[in-house]
Design a protein around this motif. Structure first.
Motif, PDB file in Angstrom:
ATOM      1  N   THR A  63       0.837  -1.200   0.000  1.00  0.00           N
ATOM      2  CA  THR A  63       0.000   0.000   0.000  1.00  0.00           C
ATOM      3  C   THR A  63       0.871   1.248   0.000  1.00  0.00           C
ATOM      4  O   THR A  63       1.855   1.338   0.733  1.00  0.00           O
ATOM      5  N   PRO A  65       0.892   5.742  -0.313  1.00  0.00           N
ATOM      6  CA  PRO A  65       0.127   6.993  -0.246  1.00  0.00           C
ATOM      7  C   PRO A  65       0.572   7.984  -1.324  1.00  0.00           C
ATOM      8  O   PRO A  65       1.659   8.553  -1.233  1.00  0.00           O
ATOM      9  N   ARG A  92       3.562  10.846   3.747  1.00  0.00           N
ATOM     10  CA  ARG A  92       3.344  11.204   2.350  1.00  0.00           C
ATOM     11  C   ARG A  92       4.451  12.124   1.810  1.00  0.00           C
ATOM     12  O   ARG A  92       4.373  12.600   0.689  1.00  0.00           O
ATOM     13  N   TRP A 192      -9.148  16.528   2.191  1.00  0.00           N
ATOM     14  CA  TRP A 192      -9.788  15.258   2.541  1.00  0.00           C
ATOM     15  C   TRP A 192      -8.886  14.437   3.464  1.00  0.00           C
ATOM     16  O   TRP A 192      -7.737  14.163   3.128  1.00  0.00           O
ATOM     17  N   ALA A 193      -9.410  14.046   4.619  1.00  0.00           N
ATOM     18  CA  ALA A 193      -8.729  13.087   5.492  1.00  0.00           C
ATOM     19  C   ALA A 193      -9.361  11.727   5.210  1.00  0.00           C
ATOM     20  O   ALA A 193     -10.410  11.390   5.762  1.00  0.00           O
ATOM     21  N   ILE A 194      -8.766  10.989   4.301  1.00  0.00           N
ATOM     22  CA  ILE A 194      -9.380   9.825   3.658  1.00  0.00           C
ATOM     23  C   ILE A 194     -10.718  10.300   3.072  1.00  0.00           C
ATOM     24  O   ILE A 194     -10.715  11.090   2.143  1.00  0.00           O
ATOM     25  N   SER A 195     -11.844   9.890   3.622  1.00  0.00           N
ATOM     26  CA  SER A 195     -13.133  10.269   3.029  1.00  0.00           C
ATOM     27  C   SER A 195     -13.831  11.395   3.783  1.00  0.00           C
ATOM     28  O   SER A 195     -14.980  11.732   3.465  1.00  0.00           O
ATOM     29  N   ALA A 262      -5.784   9.107  -4.746  1.00  0.00           N
ATOM     30  CA  ALA A 262      -6.395   8.497  -3.572  1.00  0.00           C
ATOM     31  C   ALA A 262      -5.596   8.798  -2.315  1.00  0.00           C
ATOM     32  O   ALA A 262      -4.422   9.183  -2.378  1.00  0.00           O
ATOM     33  N   HIS A 263      -6.237   8.617  -1.164  1.00  0.00           N
ATOM     34  CA  HIS A 263      -5.528   8.781   0.114  1.00  0.00           C
ATOM     35  C   HIS A 263      -4.375   7.780   0.179  1.00  0.00           C
ATOM     36  O   HIS A 263      -3.245   8.131   0.524  1.00  0.00           O
ATOM     37  N   THR A 264      -4.656   6.547  -0.124  1.00  0.00           N
ATOM     38  CA  THR A 264      -3.649   5.520  -0.357  1.00  0.00           C
ATOM     39  C   THR A 264      -4.180   4.645  -1.491  1.00  0.00           C
ATOM     40  O   THR A 264      -5.327   4.790  -1.934  1.00  0.00           O
ATOM     41  N   ASP A 267      -7.592   3.013  -1.235  1.00  0.00           N
ATOM     42  CA  ASP A 267      -8.738   3.920  -1.169  1.00  0.00           C
ATOM     43  C   ASP A 267      -9.313   4.146  -2.565  1.00  0.00           C
ATOM     44  O   ASP A 267      -8.587   4.117  -3.561  1.00  0.00           O
ATOM     45  N   PRO A 269     -11.301   7.210  -4.115  1.00  0.00           N
ATOM     46  CA  PRO A 269     -11.865   8.539  -3.859  1.00  0.00           C
ATOM     47  C   PRO A 269     -13.110   8.848  -4.671  1.00  0.00           C
ATOM     48  O   PRO A 269     -13.844   9.782  -4.335  1.00  0.00           O
TER      49      PRO A 269
END
Length: 367
Positions: A63, A65, A92, A192-195, A262-264, A267, A269
């Motif tokens: 995975t 980021p 990141r 965005w903090a993930i979603s 994407a966040h990672t 993810d 988005p």
């Protein structure tokens, strides 16, 4: 922060979205070599990011980021660091770490699951922090220790907008203000903090204004404007090292930007944000903004840009080849460096894993 002290609601900018210098803006005094170096590093970070995502999709890396969209904030802020300063990253800051001397193969090794890629000796880079906001406390402690020792160095700590919802953020900044430590807290507000969108993180008009509660300065900057980011970060670092009388050393910088991907790589988005939003932010892309600025001044031309693109692609390709040539670590190394003294339960788990390897071998065990 001299000419850059202003209300946190007033976002600092130098370039507009087309790369033109804004009226009344102060352009940082950087020579051509530094400007071209920043541009090349941003192009390299973008290409590296694209290749890293592709590696993960092919099963050649874990995975990862992505950083695309945040090159301006990363490269420009890291360029502002003095040699003796320290960088305290989140997870990141691949581009910023490269500026500080961390090789691309080392970054790849870490995300391929090899902890040896996180050995940052002599680079003045603290280890990668995947837990959210824990590095804020580390940075504050490092800066306080440095002040007590009488060292002349500053500590630049990166984190995202989601980290400002964590207790570690508030505890770290409160302590930094009370003990007046030489730290610059750099919030990569990528919306965005993930979603979770930025508006669900705080009811504050800006993140920068949170610094007022802790007694020091907060500055909001266009995080996709490399020249503005460089200028704000440079001034904040100078203030951290040698504040004027009556000033506190710390600064909170809110760099307003956007992550295009994407966040990672775990993810998706597209589930939580609209394509129109992404395209709107792409018009602020930091790479063409700086390219246009340099092109108009005759610092870049088509031939020089082509040469940079070619060298970037070759460097990234070589880095991938080098990273994949390293012998992969043994599975039981996941237990190393977790505790100063390994507790019994981990020793037992490690023995169990070693026994499984002896019975089944590495390939079958990994399957």
């Amino acid at each position: 922060m001299s000419t850059l002290q202003r209300d946190p609601d007033d976002q600092v900018r130098v370039l507009d979205e087309e790369g033109r210098v804004l009226e009344d803006a102060t352009v940082p005094d950087l020579d051509e070599e530094v400007l071209v170096g920043m541009y090349r590093d941003m192009r390299l970070a973008r290409h590296f990011d694209q290749r890293a995502v592709s590696l993960q999709r092919q099963g050649r890396m874990g995975t990862y980021p992505p950083l695309s969209g945040q090159e301006g904030a990363q490269i420009a802020s890291a360029t502002a660091l003095a040699e003796e300063d320290w960088m305290v990253p989140s997870y990141r800051e691949h581009g910023a770490s490269y500026v500080r001397g961390l090789s691309l193969p080392q970054t790849l090794r870490y995300w391929m699951g090899d902890e040896r890629g996180n050995k940052l000796d002599e680079l003045n880079i603290f280890t990668v922090a995947v837990p959210i906001a824990t590095q804020v406390l580390h940075a504050t402690g490092l800066a306080w220790a440095s002040k007590l020792k009488g060292n002349d160095e500053a500590f630049l700590c990166y984190f995202g907008d989601g980290a400002t919802s964590e207790g570690d953020f508030h505890e770290g900044l409160n302590f930094a203000g009370v003990f007046d430590v030489p730290a610059v807290f750099f919030c990569n507000n990528n919306q965005w903090a993930i979603s979770v969108p930025r508006e669900r993180q705080t009811a504050s008009a800006t993140i920068a204004q949170k610094a007022h509660a802790y007694g020091f300065e907060g500055v909001q900057v266009d995080g996709m404007d490399p020249l503005a980011v460089y200028q704000v970060t440079r001034d904040a670092l100078e203030k951290a090292r040698t504040p004027d009388e009556g000033e506190l050393r710390p600064t909170l910088i809110e760099a307003v930007q956007y992550r295009f991907g994407a966040h990672t790589t775990a993810d998706d988005p597209s589930i939580y944000r609209e394509d129109e939003e992404v395209e709107r932010w792409r018009r602020k892309d930091p790479i063409p903004r700086l390219e246009s600025y340099l092109y108009e001044r005759g610092i870049l031309d088509d031939d020089r840009i082509d040469a940079i693109v070619t060298s970037v692609e070759e460097e990234v390709a070589d880095a991938i080849e080098t990273a994949e040539e390293f012998e992969r670590p043994a599975p039981e190394t996941i237990f190393d460096n977790v505790y100063a003294e390994m507790p019994r339960r981990l020793r037992e788990q490690r023995r169990e894993l070693e026994q499984l390897r002896e019975r089944h071998g590495d390939e079958e065990l990994l399957e």
